[in-house]
Design an enzyme around this catalytic site. Structure first.
Site, PDB file in Angstrom:
ATOM      1  N   GLY A 200      18.480   3.032   2.367  1.00  0.00           N
ATOM      2  CA  GLY A 200      18.739   3.628   1.058  1.00  0.00           C
ATOM      3  C   GLY A 200      18.574   5.143   0.964  1.00  0.00           C
ATOM      4  O   GLY A 200      19.510   5.860   0.648  1.00  0.00           O
ATOM      5  N   GLY A 201      17.351   5.622   1.243  1.00  0.00           N
ATOM      6  CA  GLY A 201      17.075   7.045   1.053  1.00  0.00           C
ATOM      7  C   GLY A 201      17.933   7.958   1.917  1.00  0.00           C
ATOM      8  O   GLY A 201      18.091   9.138   1.611  1.00  0.00           O
ATOM      9  N   HIS A 228      11.095  15.657  -8.190  1.00  0.00           N
ATOM     10  CA  HIS A 228      10.771  14.277  -7.766  1.00  0.00           C
ATOM     11  C   HIS A 228       9.792  13.703  -8.798  1.00  0.00           C
ATOM     12  O   HIS A 228       8.608  13.532  -8.512  1.00  0.00           O
ATOM     13  CB  HIS A 228      10.142  14.335  -6.370  1.00  0.00           C
ATOM     14  N   ALA A 251       5.881   6.635  -2.624  1.00  0.00           N
ATOM     15  CA  ALA A 251       4.946   5.497  -2.554  1.00  0.00           C
ATOM     16  C   ALA A 251       3.548   5.855  -3.072  1.00  0.00           C
ATOM     17  O   ALA A 251       2.547   5.381  -2.559  1.00  0.00           O
ATOM     18  CB  ALA A 251       4.879   4.926  -1.139  1.00  0.00           C
ATOM     19  N   CYS A 252       3.493   6.710  -4.089  1.00  0.00           N
ATOM     20  CA  CYS A 252       2.200   7.071  -4.691  1.00  0.00           C
ATOM     21  C   CYS A 252       2.131   6.728  -6.178  1.00  0.00           C
ATOM     22  O   CYS A 252       1.272   7.227  -6.893  1.00  0.00           O
ATOM     23  CB  CYS A 252       1.903   8.544  -4.477  1.00  0.00           C
ATOM     24  N   GLY A 253       3.062   5.911  -6.675  1.00  0.00           N
ATOM     25  CA  GLY A 253       2.858   5.347  -8.009  1.00  0.00           C
ATOM     26  C   GLY A 253       3.780   5.809  -9.124  1.00  0.00           C
ATOM     27  O   GLY A 253       3.468   5.569 -10.287  1.00  0.00           O
ATOM     28  N   THR A 255       6.998   4.688  -9.901  1.00  0.00           N
ATOM     29  CA  THR A 255       7.629   3.542 -10.556  1.00  0.00           C
ATOM     30  C   THR A 255       6.594   2.800 -11.388  1.00  0.00           C
ATOM     31  O   THR A 255       6.849   2.389 -12.519  1.00  0.00           O
ATOM     32  CB  THR A 255       8.261   2.602  -9.514  1.00  0.00           C
ATOM     33  N   ASN A 370       7.670  -0.596   3.334  1.00  0.00           N
ATOM     34  CA  ASN A 370       8.666   0.165   2.570  1.00  0.00           C
ATOM     35  C   ASN A 370       9.835  -0.742   2.145  1.00  0.00           C
ATOM     36  O   ASN A 370      10.931  -0.257   1.879  1.00  0.00           O
ATOM     37  CB  ASN A 370       9.164   1.366   3.381  1.00  0.00           C
ATOM     38  N   ARG A 403      -2.434  10.771  -3.424  1.00  0.00           N
ATOM     39  CA  ARG A 403      -3.495   9.872  -2.958  1.00  0.00           C
ATOM     40  C   ARG A 403      -4.581  10.698  -2.323  1.00  0.00           C
ATOM     41  O   ARG A 403      -4.371  11.253  -1.241  1.00  0.00           O
ATOM     42  CB  ARG A 403      -2.957   8.940  -1.874  1.00  0.00           C
ATOM     43  N   ASP A 499      -4.112   0.640 -16.765  1.00  0.00           N
ATOM     44  CA  ASP A 499      -5.267   1.394 -17.262  1.00  0.00           C
ATOM     45  C   ASP A 499      -5.085   2.910 -17.122  1.00  0.00           C
ATOM     46  O   ASP A 499      -5.865   3.684 -17.686  1.00  0.00           O
ATOM     47  CB  ASP A 499      -6.545   0.921 -16.563  1.00  0.00           C
TER      48      ASP A 499
END
Ligand code: GTP
Ligand code: SPV
Ligand code: MN
Length: 591
Positions: A200-201, A228, A251-253, A255, A370, A403, A499
């Site tokens: 994809g990417g 981004h 991949a750090c949140g 979505t 991934n 992260r 949260d």
């Protein structure tokens, strides 16, 4: 049949056709009939497999080649005329040399194949903020994903009209040879050439290649920004919506935050969160002087592992129909999908992402970390009604995050825009599975744009500073967050996910001037009692845990300063003096 009379488009398609020599050319009009026909062909060719149509209507599973599961930064190039324009953080090659190399690889590559021509629009059709592209590809998988991820077909061709202002994307899966894999950007030609990948990417050229690497160049030249960033709206009990855009590395949140469901206490009071976008934001100053944002995409290309009914119910629901899964577990008993973190049900009879027999007892993970899903925004229960609004949404806050096991606190606010740009520029994050071949550990990833900024990052920082000057007192407030602090056993302390609303709440109050803050050496922080922790007793979150999450370890921050100095040195003369001064001021405040 060609969807346009635009000679610029037609001539370019003709040129690419004589280079790649396909058997046949098919224009993608985006109609349901055409897509259904292509799905059928893709099934016959075993490119996708239909899943259980009762449980997952319109859903398919796809597996990429084993050597082709993520972005490849070491094979991604910015081919500007001058090396200096690509900067020290991008691979560079002179355009002539790269075109030469690529033409040899593309020569005749589509013999025996069909060339698909996809006109597409990034952003709402007709919006001043939108841009058109045309992607040529020999992959049905790309076509099936592109029609989910962007506004494809006749409407995009009509919006372009006779203009020559479109991005030219050429893609071939080639032989999937990873030593001849190239993802190349020619910013001066608005062109992207990608070969030997099907991930994809690397191949959905509207996404990272156009909407970030090429668009960041266009934004610099035209006075706007391609970032981004996710975009979300927080609706308060009175119905007032505050919009926030947030940049976290891959991949750090993003979505997860974009689709957040507020904790029960907030829901009872009437708070709601709306998703405008989950990965990319195009931002431009509006006529009213404020910063406005659109999501140029129409779909989510989201990380599957870790997505479940507790962490992200909205994303999970978005994948229950008309979704293409890639590199996840295929459960054979009921012909559905599974991934690590979906549920605790033992998986007995299944294939892993490689297509090998797999069960819960197997040693290796079943899904690739991934592994991804592609689904249309309309599948998402919390999609904002503004997502298709041509004027976009007004942004009150910009958020950076990554992260960090120890250094960064749960949240802090920059003193002002210039300091905020500094905060973004020093971002670091532990590396993830979204790109191949990165060393484990913390890497500097300014504004989460390291792999996506299509020009010299020193100039990029200057562009951010410039934008702040234009926005003046209408500039959004800037914050930094970290959901990923760990305890001595390596466990995340903060419960995260829904949260995180508690932290967003403080930011909104800060934007509205309703919340106090404490000045620390790194920025403004909430008083621990200003983070609402009602209902978190069972997660072990007390006021003293929050205090700990907000603590600033000066020794760790001094190491951070040292790391940043080294990083800044890479940019030489292009490093804006304002940011060097910010770094010196931080060092002084740390004592
Ligand atoms: P890209 O699509 O690569 O740009 O990724 P992204 O930034 O959208 O990340 P995504 O939301 O897909 O999350 C990636 C991983 O981080 C998943 O495994 C999530 O479960 C995990 N994650 C997301 N939010 C949180 C959080 O608040 N706390 C914790 N502990 N993990 C999270
Ligand atoms: C990312 O890696 O940031 C993604 C996935 O969003 S990709 O489209 O592969 O870039
Ligand atoms: Mn991303």
């Amino acid at each position: 049949m060609a969807l346009t009379n635009n000679q610029n488009v037609l001539n370019w398609v003709e040129e690419m056709k004589s280079l790649t020599k396909p058997d046949n050319v098919v224009w993608i009009d985006g109609s349901e009939g055409q897509i259904a026909e292509l799905q059928k062909q893709a099934i016959d060719l075993d490119i996708i497999k239909p899943l259980n149509q009762e449980k997952l209507p319109g859903c398919y599973i796809h597996r990429t080649a084993l050597n082709d599961v993520a972005r490849v930064e070491h094979r991604t190039f910015i081919c500007s005329k001058k090396e200096e324009d690509a900067g020290p953080t991008n691979n560079w090659c002179a355009p002539d040399e790269m075109y030469g190399k690529l033409k040899a690889l593309f020569d005749g590559v589509m013999k025996g194949r069909v060339m698909y021509v996809i006109p597409f629009c990034m952003g709402p059709i007709g919006s001043k903020l939108s841009k058109v592209g045309v992607e040529i590809t020999d992959s049905i998988y790309v076509v099936l994903n592109m029609v989910i991820m962007a506004r494809c077909g006749q409407a995009a061709a009509d919006f372009l009209g006779d203009s020559n202002d479109f991005v030219r994307g050429l893609h071939s899966t080639g032989q999937l040879d990873d030593e001849k894999r190239y993802i190349c950007h020619f910013p001066e030609d608005n062109a992207i050439w990608s070969i030997n990948s099907g991930y994809g990417g690397n191949v959905l050229l509207g996404k990272k290649c156009f909407a970030l690497r090429i668009a960041s160049n266009q934004g610099k030249n035209e006075g706007w920004m391609a970032e981004h960033m996710l975009i979300l709206g927080i609706e308060d009990p009175k119905g007032e919506v505050t919009y926030i855009a947030a940049a976290f590395p891959s991949a750090c949140g993003k979505t997860n935050l974009a689709m957040l469901i507020p904790p029960e206490g907030y829901q009872k009071k009437g708070y709601k969160v709306w998703c405008v976008g989950d990965d990319i934001a195009w931002l431009r100053q509006g006529d009213d002087g404020r910063l406005w944002a659109i999501n140029p995409e129409t779909g989510f290309f989201g990380v599957a592992p870790g997505t479940n009914m507790k962490s992200n119910p909205n994303a999970l629901k978005a994948t229950q129909k008309n979704t293409i899964f890639a590199n996840v577990v295929h459960k054979l008993n009921d012909n559905t999908v599974w991934w690590e973190g979906l549920d605790k049900e033992p998986v007995t009879n299944a294939l892993n992402w490689k297509g090998e027999p797999w069960t819960s007892e197997s040693k290796e993970p079943g899904a690739h970390p991934n592994g991804r899903f592609t689904s249309h925004v309309s599948n998402c229960p919390c999609i904002s009604k503004e997502y298709d609004n041509p004027t976009g949404v007004p942004i009150s806050a910009l958020v950076f995050g990554g992260r960090r096991a120890k250094t960064a606190p749960l949240v802090y606010q920059a003193f002002n825009w210039e300091h905020g740009v500094f905060v973004g520029s020093i971002m670091g994050s532990e590396t993830t599975s979204a790109a191949i071949g990165l060393a484990a550990g913390v890497r500097r990833d300014p504004m989460a744009m390291l792999p996506f900024c299509g020009y010299h990052m020193g100039d990029y920082f200057a562009h951010w500073l410039e934008t702040g000057k234009k926005l003046g007192d209408k500039a959004p407030k800037i914050f930094n967050v970290n959901w990923f602090r760990t305890d001595d056993n390596g466990k995340f302390i903060w419960p995260g996910y829904g949260d995180n609303m508690r932290v967003l709440d403080w930011m909104v109050q800060r934007c509205k001037g309703n919340a106090d803050a404490v000045e620390t050496p790194i920025g403004y922080e909430p008083k621990p009692e200003d983070i609402n922790i009602e209902g978190l007793e069972n997660d072990g979150i007390t006021a003293s845990v929050v205090e700990n999450l907000l603590s600033v370890d000066k020794d760790l921050w001094k190491e951070e300063v040292a790391g940043t100095k080294e990083f800044y040195a890479k940019f030489g003369d292009k490093m804006p003096a304002e940011l060097k001064a910010q770094l010196a001021a931080l060092e002084e405040r740390l004592g």
